[in-house]
Write an enzyme that holds these catalytic residues in place. Structure first.
Site, PDB file in Angstrom:
ATOM      1  N   GLU A 283       0.824  -1.204   0.000  1.00 36.44           N
ATOM      2  CA  GLU A 283       0.000   0.000   0.000  1.00 36.44           C
ATOM      3  C   GLU A 283       0.862   1.259   0.000  1.00 36.44           C
ATOM      4  O   GLU A 283       0.548   2.254  -0.653  1.00 36.44           O
ATOM      5  CB  GLU A 283      -0.913  -0.029   1.233  1.00 36.44           C
ATOM      6  CG  GLU A 283      -2.167   0.822   1.090  1.00 36.44           C
ATOM      7  CD  GLU A 283      -3.220   0.428   2.120  1.00 36.44           C
ATOM      8  OE1 GLU A 283      -3.982  -0.508   1.848  1.00 36.44           O
ATOM      9  OE2 GLU A 283      -3.270   1.044   3.194  1.00 36.44           O
ATOM     10  N   GLU A 286       2.079   1.673  -3.377  1.00 37.15           N
ATOM     11  CA  GLU A 286       0.971   2.128  -4.218  1.00 37.15           C
ATOM     12  C   GLU A 286       0.739   3.638  -4.037  1.00 37.15           C
ATOM     13  O   GLU A 286       0.556   4.370  -5.007  1.00 37.15           O
ATOM     14  CB  GLU A 286      -0.306   1.353  -3.865  1.00 37.15           C
ATOM     15  CG  GLU A 286      -1.483   1.689  -4.782  1.00 37.15           C
ATOM     16  CD  GLU A 286      -2.773   0.978  -4.374  1.00 37.15           C
ATOM     17  OE1 GLU A 286      -2.751   0.188  -3.412  1.00 37.15           O
ATOM     18  OE2 GLU A 286      -3.797   1.251  -5.026  1.00 37.15           O
ATOM     19  N   CYS A 310      -8.321  -2.070   4.308  1.00 35.36           N
ATOM     20  CA  CYS A 310      -8.160  -3.213   5.214  1.00 35.36           C
ATOM     21  C   CYS A 310      -9.462  -3.648   5.849  1.00 35.36           C
ATOM     22  O   CYS A 310      -9.594  -4.776   6.289  1.00 35.36           O
ATOM     23  CB  CYS A 310      -7.214  -2.871   6.358  1.00 35.36           C
ATOM     24  SG  CYS A 310      -5.705  -2.137   5.811  1.00 35.36           S
ATOM     25  N   SER A 330      -7.401   1.871  -2.245  1.00 37.60           N
ATOM     26  CA  SER A 330      -6.200   1.084  -2.536  1.00 37.60           C
ATOM     27  C   SER A 330      -6.627  -0.261  -3.106  1.00 37.60           C
ATOM     28  O   SER A 330      -7.635  -0.820  -2.703  1.00 37.60           O
ATOM     29  CB  SER A 330      -5.401   0.881  -1.253  1.00 37.60           C
ATOM     30  OG  SER A 330      -4.530  -0.211  -1.400  1.00 37.60           O
ATOM     31  N   LYS A 369     -15.360  -9.735   8.190  1.00 39.81           N
ATOM     32  CA  LYS A 369     -14.345 -10.597   7.576  1.00 39.81           C
ATOM     33  C   LYS A 369     -14.946 -11.917   7.103  1.00 39.81           C
ATOM     34  O   LYS A 369     -14.425 -12.559   6.195  1.00 39.81           O
ATOM     35  CB  LYS A 369     -13.232 -10.880   8.597  1.00 39.81           C
ATOM     36  CG  LYS A 369     -12.385  -9.673   8.934  1.00 39.81           C
ATOM     37  CD  LYS A 369     -11.273  -9.459   7.938  1.00 39.81           C
ATOM     38  CE  LYS A 369     -10.505  -8.185   8.249  1.00 39.81           C
ATOM     39  NZ  LYS A 369      -9.786  -7.677   7.075  1.00 39.81           N
ATOM     40  N   GLU A 372     -16.236 -11.068   3.840  1.00 41.46           N
ATOM     41  CA  GLU A 372     -15.110 -10.837   2.946  1.00 41.46           C
ATOM     42  C   GLU A 372     -14.531 -12.168   2.439  1.00 41.46           C
ATOM     43  O   GLU A 372     -14.195 -12.305   1.260  1.00 41.46           O
ATOM     44  CB  GLU A 372     -14.017 -10.039   3.665  1.00 41.46           C
ATOM     45  CG  GLU A 372     -12.853  -9.651   2.769  1.00 41.46           C
ATOM     46  CD  GLU A 372     -11.720  -8.965   3.535  1.00 41.46           C
ATOM     47  OE1 GLU A 372     -11.476  -9.345   4.691  1.00 41.46           O
ATOM     48  OE2 GLU A 372     -11.086  -8.060   2.961  1.00 41.46           O
ATOM     49  N   GLU A 377     -14.252 -12.255  -5.234  1.00 35.38           N
ATOM     50  CA  GLU A 377     -12.935 -11.691  -5.567  1.00 35.38           C
ATOM     51  C   GLU A 377     -11.818 -12.426  -4.829  1.00 35.38           C
ATOM     52  O   GLU A 377     -10.640 -12.252  -5.172  1.00 35.38           O
ATOM     53  CB  GLU A 377     -12.859 -10.206  -5.159  1.00 35.38           C
ATOM     54  CG  GLU A 377     -13.809  -9.261  -5.900  1.00 35.38           C
ATOM     55  CD  GLU A 377     -15.112  -9.044  -5.157  1.00 35.38           C
ATOM     56  OE1 GLU A 377     -15.476  -9.900  -4.313  1.00 35.38           O
ATOM     57  OE2 GLU A 377     -15.806  -8.034  -5.421  1.00 35.38           O
ATOM     58  N   CYS A 526     -10.205  -1.798  14.731  1.00 35.98           N
ATOM     59  CA  CYS A 526     -10.518  -3.229  14.888  1.00 35.98           C
ATOM     60  C   CYS A 526     -10.672  -3.645  16.341  1.00 35.98           C
ATOM     61  O   CYS A 526     -11.391  -4.596  16.649  1.00 35.98           O
ATOM     62  CB  CYS A 526      -9.431  -4.075  14.255  1.00 35.98           C
ATOM     63  SG  CYS A 526      -9.160  -3.661  12.531  1.00 35.98           S
TER      64      CYS A 526
END
Lengths: 596, 387
Positions: A283, A286, A310, A330, A369, A372, A377, A526
């Protein structure tokens, strides 16, 4: 100094600042008044009425959470009138509640159960209202289960979803006996704007909202001799798991957690922190690449500011609410998903294991998560990269099931490889942590010097303010980065989606300009995630935050680029940040979703 | 205790041509002077709760803020009440002038009529009256404009804070009080919410003065009031009567000769049995009413009456607070269970205690008054519920 109010509670005098509620005033006298709809993080609703108290001279009882103390009030918190009403209210709530406690996931951590126990509600006075309503449990979401038969309509979830998260996936519908907490037109949870953040779960007093748990599936995998089961643990888990297992908030239990995971039977106990460090490399590169393209090449197609990626709750939020800003995100996968892909590629190759025989588990402070991990993807290894996601709470259940006396465990260490971590990775668990970790690395990469903050602690990006801004001047850069000489890198950080919405609105409308923005879906980052131990409060989150930063300071390596395993993976496998292989395995794209 | 004989009066519907002159007169007075006039008149809110109107205006006038609002509560939803509809239909200008008067006194420039959804047929007439009067107000130098907002059919939106929530586009749920609307109401600004009939009374008091007004009614219940008379009666309709009469007088006038009970004040009011008619004063010293007077003769089953009210409340509770939401369901289920012998009759005593809890622990007036009908019917007609 505001005006002081003098009143008596249960005949004891107390003096409180003007604006203090009766409930808070009682706390000063060490009198606790039961509550259900009240929650420190939320606005006052005053609708469960469990906290009613008697105000001498008034016919009606007063909701102590909602009524401010006034001079000369005489309050009784346990009079016969109060007791009768409170008992009735608990009985009423139980009559519309599926009180099959022994079968409930929240058994033992339920505020209604506790209250019912306190009042020793034995025989049921009133008619059962649950059976006739034929409730069905909404299990459509991979993250959250909604069981209306256990709902007591306190609306904590509704307030959480709108006040803290600006999502409003849950709202009140119907009135009278039809009143309930509903999604948009009662659509199943996986079809609505729910970001799966799980903040509602953290605040649900009963078992009406819980995580989809995958405990049995994980046991199944562990005991399958043909499977190699790897487990990764997110940074914020280690500062909260203890709360479920006998410790006070703020206790760091990293070593004991690793020991417990090993005892549970995982074949390899690894650390998400490793891919957090890797995220910083990817990142950070990037960001610098985007800056170079925009500033040097004049490439107008580059979207700035760049947003962190994230937090999967945040990802789904931006997909629904600000799809026009998706190019700013990102392309890095989250650390969990980077780990998942690498486990079934890099790790599998090195260990000479067929990835189809691997099961990849992650322990996360997060319910989003779970969603996710099943995103289409997230299959770049050729398999589902992460098979099951467990919350901190689920891990605690497994530890208890296995009969492990957690507090007695000797500290243990993560397996190598993909088990090394830096302090920079640990602070991913707190709001501002990704930013701080990125700055530690990017600044050093560009200037060859450490960030100009005492002991590497970039304090301006820390703390619980909803939206934080900071800037860092870049001077005396290395030759490669001469285009950044004298530049002021402007960053912003938001935690909680309501704050994210404020920040995004400002950015979209051109009212704020930054280079890099960190967003975490949950309050505090988190460590306040939807998969963390219940209850949550500002105080508890503060304790966890302190633990996170203490963990960081206690580690020998505190910069992601100094993690030796990170250097190794680039040397052996990925070649370079943003390289071909990285693109293939560690980066992804997201797409717009409907607003409703 | 002071009582009055039943007597018909004619103030509210009497055609008036000089409302604007009355406003002009008030505008020459000190505002405090008129507030005192209103307080001295003893006028209490005509919606049913009976808060002293002058005091409400005083609190709103004293509340800090440049922007204030006046809201006319025309969400007439109490079962058996239909007098506000009559007022809005026959003398809308009196209501509008009352609102303007209030606006002038408390310092509000904007007023809203919160109109019951079922009363949409009144809109053309109201719009015309509003258009005419908005001009008249300007002519006498009164900056006050009125608009109409619509309810959506929820009974609870007659509760002033739920009404305000509804006007703000939110779910109609009562707020926590304090703060009261006089300090934090519509859009958080000081707001006076009064019933349709209350505004008309204010104009009348401004016209005839508090001395004249006080000649009507009793110590605790000054003035006159519209009654919506329905049920088993000889002449149902809307009547304007002086306050303070006994229920016996009322039944003698309107009953069909076989009156068993009267429900005073609608579903949220009290049921009075025949034996208590002579000793029951209609007013704040006895049983107050927002206007609903429902007469039952001996052919009626009081079980059915209560069942009907409870069904109404079970549905019309906003569902927000637990005593009201669940309590209503339990009261209804409870009487059905007793009737069906699934529960023994002492269960009614448990339900009476529950009704008491609902009275003291519910969040708003709706939940707090469900127990009124329940307790008074069970107390007086227990055998009809059980057998």
């Amino acid at each position: 100094m505001s005006k002081m109010i003098n009143l008596t509670i249960n005949n004891m005098p107390v003096s409180v600042e003007e604006g203090t509620t009766i409930l808070e005033a009682a706390k000063k006298l060490s009198i606790s008044i039961p509550t259900l709809c009240y929650h420190e993080d939320l606005c006052v609703a005053g609708n469960c009425r469990v906290c009613v108290v008697e105000l001498v001279g008034m016919r009606t009882l007063q909701a102590s959470c909602a009524v401010p103390a006034r001079d000369n009030m005489q309050i009784l918190t346990n009079s016969m009138k109060v007791r009768q009403a409170r008992r009735h209210i608990i009985e009423l709530l139980l009559s519309e509640h599926n009180a099959d406690c022994t079968k409930c996931y929240k058994n033992g951590n339920c505020e209604l159960q506790e209250l019912s126990n306190e009042y020793r509600i034995g025989n049921r006075l009133f008619a059962d209202l649950v059976t006739e309503k034929n409730y069905t449990i909404d299990q459509s979401s991979p993250s959250i289960m909604k069981d209306d038969s256990k709902c007591i309509r306190c609306q904590r979830c509704v307030r959480t979803c709108s006040e803290l998260q600006a999502v409003s996936a849950l709202a009140v519908s119907g009135k009278g006996n039809h009143m309930k907490i509903s999604s948009f037109y009662d659509h199943p949870m996986h079809e609505v704007v729910c970001t799966n953040c799980g903040q509602c779960i953290n605040r649900c007093p009963t078992g009406a909202l819980i995580e989809r748990n995958y405990i049995d599936e994980v046991w199944e995998a562990i005991y399958n001799p043909n499977k190699h089961v790897v487990v990764q643990t997110a940074p914020a888990v280690r500062v909260a798991l203890g709360e479920e297992l006998g410790y006070d908030p703020g206790e760091r239990v990293t070593g004991k957690m690793v020991a417990a995971l090993r005892r549970l039977g995982f074949d390899s106990v690894l650390d998400t922190d490793f891919t957090a460090d890797l995220t910083i490399m990817e990142e950070g590169t990037e960001l610098l690449t985007r800056l170079k393209k925009a500033l040097v090449d004049g490439d107008t197609s580059v979207s700035l500011p760049m947003f962190t990626s994230c937090s999967p709750g945040w990802i789904k939020f931006i997909e629904h609410m600000f799809p026009e800003l998706l190019p700013n995100l990102s392309t890095c996968k989250s650390p969990q998903q980077m780990f998942g892909t690498l486990a079934k590629t890099y790790y599998a190759q090195r260990k000479n294991i067929d990835p189809k025989d691997m099961v990849s588990i992650s322990i996360m402070p997060c319910t989003a998560k779970k969603f996710e991990s099943v995103r289409p993807e997230m299959r770049d290894s050729g398999f589902q990269d992460v098979d099951y996601v467990l919350t901190t709470r689920e891990l605690a259940i497994m530890i208890k099931q296995a009969g492990i006396n957690f507090m007695q465990l000797e500290d243990d260490k993560y397996d190598r490889f993909m088990g090394d971590s830096s302090g920079a990775a640990v602070i991913f668990g707190a709001t501002g942590g990704v930013m701080e970790a990125a700055l530690r690395t990017a600044y050093e990469l560009v200037t060859g010097r450490e960030v100009p903050f005492a002991n590497l602690n970039i304090t301006p990006v820390r703390g619980m303010e909803g939206v934080k801004e900071a800037s860092i001047k870049i001077e005396n850069v290395k030759a490669d980065w001469s285009f950044l000489e004298g530049a002021e890198l402007k960053v912003a950080i938001a935690h909680g989606l309501t704050n994210a919405k404020k920040l995004m609105t400002a950015i979209r409308d051109g009212k704020a300009s930054y280079h890099f923005v960190e967003v975490m879906a949950c309050p505090g980052g988190c460590l306040g995630g939807g998969g963390q131990p219940i209850p949550t409060s500002p105080e508890i989150r503060k304790k966890r935050t302190e633990a996170i930063y203490a963990e960081d300071e206690g580690l020998p390596i505190r910069k992601s680029h100094e993690n030796p395993e990170v250097a190794a993976i680039y040397a052996d496998f990925l070649s370079e940040p943003l390289g071909h292989k990285s693109h293939e395995l560690l980066h992804t794209h997201y797409k717009a979703r409907k607003r409703y | 205790m002071e009582t009055k004989k039943l007597s018909r009066v004619d103030y509210i519907f009497k055609p008036e041509t000089n409302c604007i002159d009355t406003l002009k007169k008030v505008m020459t007075m000190e505002k405090e002077e008129f507030i005192l006039e209103l307080i001295d008149s003893g006028l209490k809110g005509r919606g049913g709760a009976g808060f002293l109107t002058g005091l409400k205006w005083k609190l709103a006038a004293e509340a800090a803020g440049d922007v204030k609002y006046v809201i006319c509560n025309a969400d007439e939803g109490e079962p058996g009440t239909f007098k506000d509809r009559e007022i809005l239909d026959r003398v809308p200008y009196k209501v509008l002038c009352g609102m303007a008067l209030c606006g002038y006194i408390v310092g509000a420039r904007e007023g809203f009529i919160y109109l019951r959804a079922e009363y949409r047929f009144l809109v053309p007439k109201l719009r015309k009256a509003i258009a005419d009067l908005n001009v008249e107000f300007l002519k006498i130098g009164l900056t006050f404009s009125i608009d109409i907002r619509f309810g959506s059919g929820a009974y609870v939106c007659g509760e002033e804070t739920a009404l305000i929530e509804s006007m703000e586009g939110k779910r109609g749920e009562p707020r926590n009080k304090p703060p009261y609307p006089v300090t934090e109401g519509y859009l958080g600004k000081p707001t006076v919410v009064n019933n349709v009939e209350t505004f008309v009374n204010c104009v009348i008091i401004a016209g005839i003065g508090h001395q004249e007004y006080k000649k009507f009614g009793t110590d605790n219940s000054r003035g006159f009031k519209l009654f919506s008379v329905s049920g088993d009666c000889s002449k149902e309709g809307v009547y304007e009567l002086e306050l303070g009469m006994s229920l016996q007088d009322f039944v003698d006038e309107f009953g069909d000769g076989d009156t068993k009970a009267v429900q005073v004040g609608g579903a949220s009011g009290f049921c009075v049995p025949r034996k208590k008619f002579p000793d029951t004063i209609i007013g704040f010293e006895g049983i107050p009413t927002g206007g609903s007077m429902k007469i039952f003769n001996s052919s009626r089953s009081m079980y059915n009456v209560l069942h009907n009210y409870l069904e109404f409340f079970e549905e019309e509770s906003c569902g927000q607070c637990s005593p009201c939401r669940v309590g209503c369901q339990q009261l209804l289920k409870g009487i059905v269970a007793v009737k069906r012998r699934e529960k023994s009759s002492p269960y009614l005593d448990e339900l009476m205690k529950l009704a008491e809890t609902m009275k003291v622990a519910s969040k708003c007036g709706l939940g707090q008054s469900v127990g009124n009908a329940f307790v008074s019917i069970i107390e007086n007609f227990r055998e009809e519920i059980v057998y």
